[in-house]
Scaffold this motif. Structure first.
Motif, PDB file in Angstrom:
ATOM      1  N   ASP A  49     -36.028  -7.755   3.406  1.00  0.00           N
ATOM      2  CA  ASP A  49     -34.960  -6.761   3.225  1.00  0.00           C
ATOM      3  C   ASP A  49     -33.776  -6.965   4.160  1.00  0.00           C
ATOM      4  O   ASP A  49     -32.910  -6.090   4.249  1.00  0.00           O
ATOM      5  CB  ASP A  49     -35.523  -5.353   3.451  1.00  0.00           C
ATOM      6  N   GLU A 109     -30.149  -6.501   2.754  1.00  0.00           N
ATOM      7  CA  GLU A 109     -29.849  -5.107   2.445  1.00  0.00           C
ATOM      8  C   GLU A 109     -29.587  -4.295   3.701  1.00  0.00           C
ATOM      9  O   GLU A 109     -28.689  -3.452   3.743  1.00  0.00           O
ATOM     10  CB  GLU A 109     -30.999  -4.487   1.645  1.00  0.00           C
ATOM     11  N   HIS A 110     -30.382  -4.546   4.740  1.00  0.00           N
ATOM     12  CA  HIS A 110     -30.197  -3.801   5.984  1.00  0.00           C
ATOM     13  C   HIS A 110     -28.862  -4.142   6.649  1.00  0.00           C
ATOM     14  O   HIS A 110     -28.171  -3.252   7.160  1.00  0.00           O
ATOM     15  CB  HIS A 110     -31.355  -4.100   6.950  1.00  0.00           C
ATOM     16  N   GLY A 149     -32.326   3.312   3.092  1.00  0.00           N
ATOM     17  CA  GLY A 149     -32.796   2.211   3.932  1.00  0.00           C
ATOM     18  C   GLY A 149     -33.321   2.700   5.255  1.00  0.00           C
ATOM     19  O   GLY A 149     -34.349   2.228   5.751  1.00  0.00           O
ATOM     20  N   ALA A 152     -27.553   4.786  -0.163  1.00  0.00           N
ATOM     21  CA  ALA A 152     -28.331   3.570   0.077  1.00  0.00           C
ATOM     22  C   ALA A 152     -28.651   3.402   1.553  1.00  0.00           C
ATOM     23  O   ALA A 152     -29.737   2.953   1.925  1.00  0.00           O
ATOM     24  CB  ALA A 152     -27.558   2.354  -0.438  1.00  0.00           C
TER      25      ALA A 152
END
Length: 352
Positions: free
Chosen positions: A33, A36-37, A7, A3
């Motif tokens: 995002d 998530e980052h 990313g 992941a």
């Protein structure tokens, strides 16, 4: 770590678009995002994936800069760089160059110009080692800017001129627009307003040609200051409106706040109190989602709009940036946004 790598690849794929006509769309995607980052960076650092973290943090720094996430950006960049050093495996040169450019840009916004200058020199050397002469020239222009601001005016000006000439010879509009913007700012600082305006107009034309709205806005910002120096309030207001319209498209928090800071500064006192001056200060009340007015709207200011109003405005700038920066950083990441001397910390060293 799949992941994290995914990313990082996604951010890298959008790098060039951050500086082009589709920057607003990319800024919106990166904003969506963010969670998530953050999770990816924390996971990569915890798992010892230093180089993955460095690539992702370096790719996000320009987003952090424009959104006012100074503490968050510096925290992740320093953590990734420290982890790479501890890993004893040499980083990929372009990743390292981009990350150190990010440190320079975000550190300058904290008011620590010496540390920003050191990072800019490190980034320029890294770009040169990576074989990217255009980026090396562009970062060298910022090194000249710092050199001049620290008192070595002639050497700094020469370095910026050489950098602009190199960028032009290489055909890099991106690097040349930045270098000529820096040159215009230094000429203004040197008391050469006509030459400064000429360079800034050229920088704007180049930036418009390549679709780099941030560069257009930043050079327009410098033109606004030159007009303020000359007491040309009409030209200053026109430039401010042009810059604001550019910034609104991308939702640029940092640059918008700095624009408002200048429109509330002492240069605007030359305008009639009931007209342009009130409209400039009224931006604070008109956009409460960007700048907490903290009781400092145009209807609450002291009659002269003096120190009390300016101090409250600076407090509002810092509060707004902290509010937009997500979770409060730890003690080793905490920074304060402090306008630097001469250019109010607006210029940013940035890398593609």
């Amino acid at each position: 770590m799949a992941a994290v790598r995914s990313g990082g690849a996604s951010v890298a794929a959008r790098q060039s678009a951050l500086y082009g006509p589709n920057s607003a769309e990319v800024m919106g995607e990166l904003s969506a995002d963010q969670a998530e980052h953050r999770a990816a960076l924390v996971s990569a650092l915890a798992a010892g994936e230093a180089h993955c973290a460095l690539g992702l943090a370096g790719g996000l720094y320009w987003f952090w800069y424009r959104m006012g996430r100074i503490g968050e950006g510096l925290g992740f960049l320093h953590a990734a760089l420290d982890a790479v050093v501890a890993d004893h495996l040499a980083p990929e040169r372009r990743q390292f160059a981009r990350a150190t450019a990010g440190v320079a840009s975000l550190t300058y916004l904290t008011g620590n110009r010496p540390a920003a200058s050191d990072a800019a020199r490190e980034s320029a050397a890294a770009w040169a080692a990576a074989g990217d002469r255009a980026e090396a020239a562009r970062l060298s222009a910022w090194c000249g800017y710092f050199l001049s601001m620290d008192g070595d005016h002639d050497a700094g000006l020469d370095l910026v001129r050489d950098s602009a000439a190199t960028a032009r010879a290489l055909g890099s509009g991106f690097a040349e627009a930045d270098a000529r913007m820096v040159l215009g700012m230094l000429l203004r600082n040197h008391g050469r307003p006509l030459e400064a305006r000429g360079e800034l107009v050229t920088a704007i034309a180049i930036a418009e040609r390549i679709g780099n709205r941030w560069s257009v806005g930043s050079s327009t910002w410098a033109l606004m200051k030159s007009a303020m120096d000359a007491g040309d309030v009409d030209a200053a207001m026109s430039a401010a409106r042009d810059m604001q319209s550019v910034l609104e498209v991308d939702g640029d928090v940092t640059s918008w706040l700095v624009l408002m800071h200048h429109r509330r500064g002492p240069g605007w006192r030359r305008a009639p109190r009931g007209g342009r001056r009130a409209r400039g200060g009224g931006a604070v009340t008109g956009r409460p989602d960007r700048v907490p007015a903290r009781g400092d709207g145009p209807d609450r200011r002291s009659p002269g709009g003096g120190c009390g109003a300016r101090c409250a405005q600076r407090t509002g700038l810092c509060t707004a940036l902290r509010a937009r920066s997500g979770p409060r950083p730890g003690p080793d990441q905490r920074t304060a946004v402090q306008p630097g001397r001469g250019e109010c910390a607006k210029p940013a060293v940035r890398a593609r």
